[in-house]
Scaffold this motif. Sequence first.
Motif, PDB file in Angstrom:
ATOM      1  N   GLN A  13       5.774  -4.688   1.928  1.00  0.00           N
ATOM      2  CA  GLN A  13       6.150  -3.652   0.880  1.00  0.00           C
ATOM      3  C   GLN A  13       5.159  -3.210  -0.151  1.00  0.00           C
ATOM      4  OE1 GLN A  13       9.373  -6.118  -1.153  1.00  0.00           O
ATOM      5  NE2 GLN A  13      10.780  -5.510   0.128  1.00  0.00           N
ATOM      6  N   ALA A  14       5.467  -2.003  -0.770  1.00  0.00           N
ATOM      7  CA  ALA A  14       4.430  -1.733  -1.476  1.00  0.00           C
ATOM      8  C   ALA A  14       3.911  -2.647  -2.716  1.00  0.00           C
ATOM      9  CB  ALA A  14       5.140  -0.321  -2.478  1.00  0.00           C
ATOM     10  N   GLY A  15       2.751  -2.850  -2.881  1.00  0.00           N
ATOM     11  CA  GLY A  15       2.407  -3.757  -3.922  1.00  0.00           C
ATOM     12  C   GLY A  15       1.682  -5.074  -3.259  1.00  0.00           C
ATOM     13  N   ASP A  16       2.187  -5.372  -1.959  1.00  0.00           N
ATOM     14  CA  ASP A  16       1.805  -6.491  -0.999  1.00  0.00           C
ATOM     15  C   ASP A  16       0.184  -6.252  -0.647  1.00  0.00           C
ATOM     16  OD1 ASP A  16       4.864  -7.195   0.505  1.00  0.00           O
ATOM     17  OD2 ASP A  16       4.142  -7.588  -1.516  1.00  0.00           O
ATOM     18  N   SER A  17      -0.233  -7.431  -0.199  1.00  0.00           N
ATOM     19  CA  SER A  17      -1.547  -7.350   0.647  1.00  0.00           C
ATOM     20  C   SER A  17      -1.670  -7.749   1.928  1.00  0.00           C
ATOM     21  CB  SER A  17      -2.386  -8.463  -0.282  1.00  0.00           C
ATOM     22  OG  SER A  17      -2.424  -8.197  -1.689  1.00  0.00           O
ATOM     23  N   LEU A  18      -2.453  -7.352   2.753  1.00  0.00           N
ATOM     24  CA  LEU A  18      -2.672  -7.580   4.183  1.00  0.00           C
ATOM     25  C   LEU A  18      -4.324  -7.703   4.321  1.00  0.00           C
ATOM     26  CD1 LEU A  18      -0.389  -5.275   6.342  1.00  0.00           C
ATOM     27  CD2 LEU A  18      -0.633  -7.802   6.293  1.00  0.00           C
ATOM     28  N   ARG A  19      -4.645  -8.560   5.239  1.00  0.00           N
ATOM     29  CA  ARG A  19      -6.210  -8.594   5.664  1.00  0.00           C
ATOM     30  C   ARG A  19      -6.156  -8.391   7.051  1.00  0.00           C
ATOM     31  NH1 ARG A  19     -10.544 -13.585   5.609  1.00  0.00           N
ATOM     32  NH2 ARG A  19      -9.461 -14.319   7.347  1.00  0.00           N
ATOM     33  N   LEU A  20      -6.921  -7.433   7.321  1.00  0.00           N
ATOM     34  CA  LEU A  20      -7.329  -6.738   9.175  1.00  0.00           C
ATOM     35  C   LEU A  20      -8.581  -7.700   9.306  1.00  0.00           C
ATOM     36  CD1 LEU A  20      -6.298  -3.152   8.886  1.00  0.00           C
ATOM     37  CD2 LEU A  20      -4.873  -5.081   8.991  1.00  0.00           C
ATOM     38  N   VAL A  63      -9.051   4.135  -1.336  1.00  0.00           N
ATOM     39  CA  VAL A  63      -8.886   2.878  -1.230  1.00  0.00           C
ATOM     40  C   VAL A  63      -9.865   2.019  -2.257  1.00  0.00           C
ATOM     41  CG1 VAL A  63      -8.061   3.188   1.034  1.00  0.00           C
ATOM     42  CG2 VAL A  63     -10.552   2.567   0.305  1.00  0.00           C
ATOM     43  N   LYS A  64     -10.740   2.855  -2.901  1.00  0.00           N
ATOM     44  CA  LYS A  64     -11.727   2.092  -3.770  1.00  0.00           C
ATOM     45  C   LYS A  64     -10.929   1.355  -4.861  1.00  0.00           C
ATOM     46  CE  LYS A  64     -16.358   2.954  -5.504  1.00  0.00           C
ATOM     47  NZ  LYS A  64     -17.302   3.960  -5.848  1.00  0.00           N
ATOM     48  N   GLY A  65     -11.455   0.244  -5.024  1.00  0.00           N
ATOM     49  CA  GLY A  65     -10.830  -0.853  -5.888  1.00  0.00           C
ATOM     50  C   GLY A  65      -9.715  -1.581  -5.492  1.00  0.00           C
ATOM     51  N   ARG A  66      -8.991  -1.342  -4.151  1.00  0.00           N
ATOM     52  CA  ARG A  66      -8.001  -1.895  -3.693  1.00  0.00           C
ATOM     53  C   ARG A  66      -8.150  -2.440  -2.607  1.00  0.00           C
ATOM     54  NH1 ARG A  66      -3.618   0.933  -1.853  1.00  0.00           N
ATOM     55  NH2 ARG A  66      -4.963   2.694  -1.415  1.00  0.00           N
ATOM     56  N   THR A  77     -17.342 -11.023  13.342  1.00  0.00           N
ATOM     57  CA  THR A  77     -15.982 -10.500  12.476  1.00  0.00           C
ATOM     58  C   THR A  77     -16.122  -9.811  11.306  1.00  0.00           C
ATOM     59  OG1 THR A  77     -14.804 -12.459  13.607  1.00  0.00           O
ATOM     60  CG2 THR A  77     -13.744 -11.297  12.066  1.00  0.00           C
ATOM     61  N   VAL A  78     -15.372  -8.778  11.315  1.00  0.00           N
ATOM     62  CA  VAL A  78     -15.405  -7.928  10.090  1.00  0.00           C
ATOM     63  C   VAL A  78     -13.810  -7.990   9.821  1.00  0.00           C
ATOM     64  CG1 VAL A  78     -15.046  -5.628  11.299  1.00  0.00           C
ATOM     65  CG2 VAL A  78     -16.084  -5.634   8.940  1.00  0.00           C
ATOM     66  N   TYR A  79     -13.931  -7.726   8.457  1.00  0.00           N
ATOM     67  CA  TYR A  79     -12.373  -8.138   7.707  1.00  0.00           C
ATOM     68  C   TYR A  79     -12.205  -6.753   6.711  1.00  0.00           C
ATOM     69  CZ  TYR A  79     -13.265 -12.748   9.194  1.00  0.00           C
ATOM     70  OH  TYR A  79     -13.532 -13.996   9.746  1.00  0.00           O
ATOM     71  N   LEU A  80     -10.981  -6.518   6.587  1.00  0.00           N
ATOM     72  CA  LEU A  80     -10.524  -5.412   5.365  1.00  0.00           C
ATOM     73  C   LEU A  80      -9.299  -6.079   4.925  1.00  0.00           C
ATOM     74  CD1 LEU A  80     -11.118  -2.548   4.387  1.00  0.00           C
ATOM     75  CD2 LEU A  80      -9.131  -1.818   5.917  1.00  0.00           C
ATOM     76  N   GLN A  81      -9.600  -6.645   3.377  1.00  0.00           N
ATOM     77  CA  GLN A  81      -8.893  -6.976   2.802  1.00  0.00           C
ATOM     78  C   GLN A  81      -8.136  -5.870   1.865  1.00  0.00           C
ATOM     79  OE1 GLN A  81      -7.662 -10.419   1.952  1.00  0.00           O
ATOM     80  NE2 GLN A  81      -6.115  -9.299   0.867  1.00  0.00           N
ATOM     81  N   MET A  82      -6.765  -5.725   1.934  1.00  0.00           N
ATOM     82  CA  MET A  82      -6.058  -4.533   1.438  1.00  0.00           C
ATOM     83  C   MET A  82      -4.815  -5.059   0.523  1.00  0.00           C
ATOM     84  SD  MET A  82      -5.600  -2.443   4.994  1.00  0.00           S
ATOM     85  CE  MET A  82      -4.253  -3.399   5.474  1.00  0.00           C
ATOM     86  N   ASN A  83      -5.332  -4.720  -0.724  1.00  0.00           N
ATOM     87  CA  ASN A  83      -4.401  -5.054  -1.936  1.00  0.00           C
ATOM     88  C   ASN A  83      -3.876  -3.978  -2.354  1.00  0.00           C
ATOM     89  OD1 ASN A  83      -5.331  -7.845  -1.760  1.00  0.00           O
ATOM     90  ND2 ASN A  83      -7.213  -7.476  -3.068  1.00  0.00           N
ATOM     91  N   SER A  84      -2.750  -4.338  -3.077  1.00  0.00           N
ATOM     92  CA  SER A  84      -1.983  -3.099  -3.927  1.00  0.00           C
ATOM     93  C   SER A  84      -1.451  -2.120  -2.983  1.00  0.00           C
ATOM     94  CB  SER A  84      -2.817  -2.459  -5.122  1.00  0.00           C
ATOM     95  OG  SER A  84      -2.863  -3.662  -5.984  1.00  0.00           O
ATOM     96  N   LEU A  85      -0.907  -2.313  -1.784  1.00  0.00           N
ATOM     97  CA  LEU A  85      -0.698  -1.543  -0.792  1.00  0.00           C
ATOM     98  C   LEU A  85       0.304  -0.473  -1.087  1.00  0.00           C
ATOM     99  CD1 LEU A  85      -0.927  -3.803   2.326  1.00  0.00           C
ATOM    100  CD2 LEU A  85      -2.207  -1.507   2.097  1.00  0.00           C
ATOM    101  N   LYS A  86       0.167   0.952  -0.869  1.00  0.00           N
ATOM    102  CA  LYS A  86       1.002   1.837  -1.144  1.00  0.00           C
ATOM    103  C   LYS A  86       1.551   2.567   0.182  1.00  0.00           C
ATOM    104  CE  LYS A  86      -2.169   3.296  -4.886  1.00  0.00           C
ATOM    105  NZ  LYS A  86      -3.022   4.308  -5.369  1.00  0.00           N
ATOM    106  N   PRO A  87       2.591   2.997   0.231  1.00  0.00           N
ATOM    107  CA  PRO A  87       3.311   3.617   1.462  1.00  0.00           C
ATOM    108  C   PRO A  87       2.371   4.730   2.333  1.00  0.00           C
ATOM    109  CG  PRO A  87       5.051   3.707  -0.418  1.00  0.00           C
ATOM    110  CD  PRO A  87       3.768   3.163  -0.889  1.00  0.00           C
TER     111      PRO A  87
END
Length: 122
Positions: A13-20, A63-66, A77-87
């Motif tokens: 959902q919007a506002g959630d986080s995911l790590r790729l 995406v800068k800052g998020r 391994t490389v990671y992408l931490q994604m916070n404050s996700l938007k639609p």
Amino acid sequence: QVHLVESGGGLVQAGDSLRLSCAASGRTFSTYTMGWFRQAPGKEREFVAAISWSGGSTYAGSVKGRFTISRDNGKNTVYLQMNSLKPEDTAVYYCAARSGSTRYLPEEYEYWGQGTQVTVSS
């Protein structure tokens, strides 16, 4: 030759986080610049973030800052931490590698993963 495999996508959902995560094969991982790109339906593939062999990172303005890119050379391994996700972050996310300094165009990357879907509901 570098083989890349992404994981960690999903439906949030919007506002959630995911790590790729992107696991790379090959003994020279630490010498590659690693990038994350994304492609939404009907749109061109676009740059999201990149991290150089020395750890310097660059982000797209959207995406800068998020989002935060990081790498663990010991785990290849490389990671992408994604916070404050938007639609509007909804897309297939791709990991890519290039032997050289940071670049921002997809055609400048030599190796690609198969992609992982990220869907953000409002």
